[in-house]
Design an enzyme around this catalytic site. Structure first.
Site, mmCIF file in Angstrom:
data_model
loop_
_atom_site.group_PDB
_atom_site.id
_atom_site.type_symbol
_atom_site.label_atom_id
_atom_site.label_comp_id
_atom_site.label_asym_id
_atom_site.label_seq_id
_atom_site.Cartn_x
_atom_site.Cartn_y
_atom_site.Cartn_z
ATOM 1 N N LYS A 243 0.855 -1.257 0.140
ATOM 2 C CA LYS A 243 -0.079 0.003 -0.025
ATOM 3 C C LYS A 243 0.811 1.290 0.034
ATOM 4 C CE LYS A 243 -3.486 -0.856 -0.651
ATOM 5 N NZ LYS A 243 -3.738 -1.404 -1.920
ATOM 6 N N HIS B 94 6.848 -7.466 -2.270
ATOM 7 C CA HIS B 94 6.584 -6.817 -0.898
ATOM 8 C C HIS B 94 7.526 -7.329 0.121
ATOM 9 C CE1 HIS B 94 3.505 -4.632 -2.274
ATOM 10 N NE2 HIS B 94 2.348 -5.382 -2.381
ATOM 11 N N SER C 221 -4.643 2.564 4.490
ATOM 12 C CA SER C 221 -4.709 2.135 3.228
ATOM 13 C C SER C 221 -4.811 0.573 3.493
ATOM 14 C CB SER C 221 -3.574 2.673 2.409
ATOM 15 O OG SER C 221 -3.579 2.141 0.993
#
Ligand code: A3P
Length: 293
Positions: A45, A107, A137
């Site tokens: 995010k 990620h 988020s």
């Protein structure tokens, strides 16, 4: 669509993870990076999709215009560590990418990056986003994305965020770990979501200078326009509307795209506690991430 139960977090070499990001571990670790690969690394995010799209347009906006309208961005820029039953793994999609350079998203915290990226001296673009907006988020994303654990209610989620009990672990360790890496690995460009919001043209210039690209003024303008929040929200190739396991009626993937939305979520008490905790965990005075622009 069949509803699978939400996954639970477990400790994976000191980082909270879920199975769909560790199931393909050995294959991911043995991924064969190439010298011209570009890895886009972020905590979830932080603006991964935005930067992925800018990079995709910079490289292929002119040369592969048909891919722009026929292949969703998440296939043009595969998610390396994802492995979900009935879908091709991110690693396989990356292996099959027809383009050069290959743009690949991850990620993973820095210590989990497959070693071939370092050995091949591949270029890496890291994007960081301020912890408060990043947490907000991630909270909304957890509600709409059924492959993630249920985020529960906001206060408990925020405590878990501070404790690093999130998929891909601690935000603090992630941004710090990658920042440290930048000190020794020169092919790493570290950028900030807030800077992109403030002046996307300036940030694109820095990105181009890192990548050795020199697009024309018109081309840069075209990319800036295509990659605005509103245009990406409307574009079915970039708004994740083709992804089955995201319920965009709960919360759209392209949700707000702002700096400072945390002010609509944090209570005064939560903010004070968060700031106090932040000071303890973020000791490096050189790594400054703005919560407002
Ligand atoms: P919000 O939930 O705050 O709106 P990621 O791609 O890493 O999953 O990050 C998603 C976040 O980036 C979402 O934040 C999304 O709205 C925001 N985002 C995506 N494209 C953007 C753009 N072009 N401009 C601003 N924000 C964008």
């Amino acid at each position: 669509m069949e509803v699978s139960p939400r996954p639970t977090l477990f400790d994976f070499h000191g980082v909270s993870m879920i199975k769909c990001f560790t199931d393909n571990w050995d294959n991911v670790q043995n991924f064969e990076a190439r010298p011209d690969d570009i890895l886009i690394a972020t905590y979830p995010k932080a603006g991964t999709t935005w930067v992925s799209y800018i990079l995709d347009l910079l490289y292929f906006g002119q040369t592969c215009p048909e891919r722009q309208v026929s292949v969703p961005l998440h296939e043009r820029v595969p998610f390396l560590e994802i492995s979900k039953a009935s879908l091709p793994t991110g690693k396989d999609l990356a292996d099959l990418l027809p383009t050069t350079p290959r743009l690949i998203k991850t990620h993973l915290p820095v210590q989990f990056i497959p070693k071939s990226f370092w050995e091949q001296n591949s270029r890496i673009v890291y994007v960081a986003r301020n912890a408060k907006d990043n947490a907000v988020s991630y909270f909304h994303f957890g509600q709409m994305n059924k492959i993630l654990p249920d985020p529960g209610e906001w206060n408990a989620f925020l405590t878990d965020f501070m404790d690093g009990k999130m998929v891909f672990g601690s935000w603090y360790d992630h941004v710090n770990g990658w920042w440290e890496k930048k000190q020794t690995y020169s092919n790493l460009h570290y950028m900030f979501y807030e800077d992109l919001i403030e002046d996307s043209g300036r940030e694109m210039d820095k990105l181009c200078s890192f990548l050795g690209l020199s697009p024309s003024v018109e081309e840069k303008k075209r990319i800036s326009t295509l990659s605005t929040f509103d245009n990406m929200k409307q574009n079915i190739m970039t708004n994740f509307s083709t992804v089955q396991y995201m319920n965009q009626t709960v919360s759209p993937f392209m949700r707000k795209g702002k700096v400072g939305d945390w002010k609509n979520h944090f209570t005064v008490a939560q903010n004070e506690q968060f700031d106090k905790d932040y000071k303890q965990k973020m000791k490096n005075p050189l790594l400054k991430i703005r919560c407002e622009v």
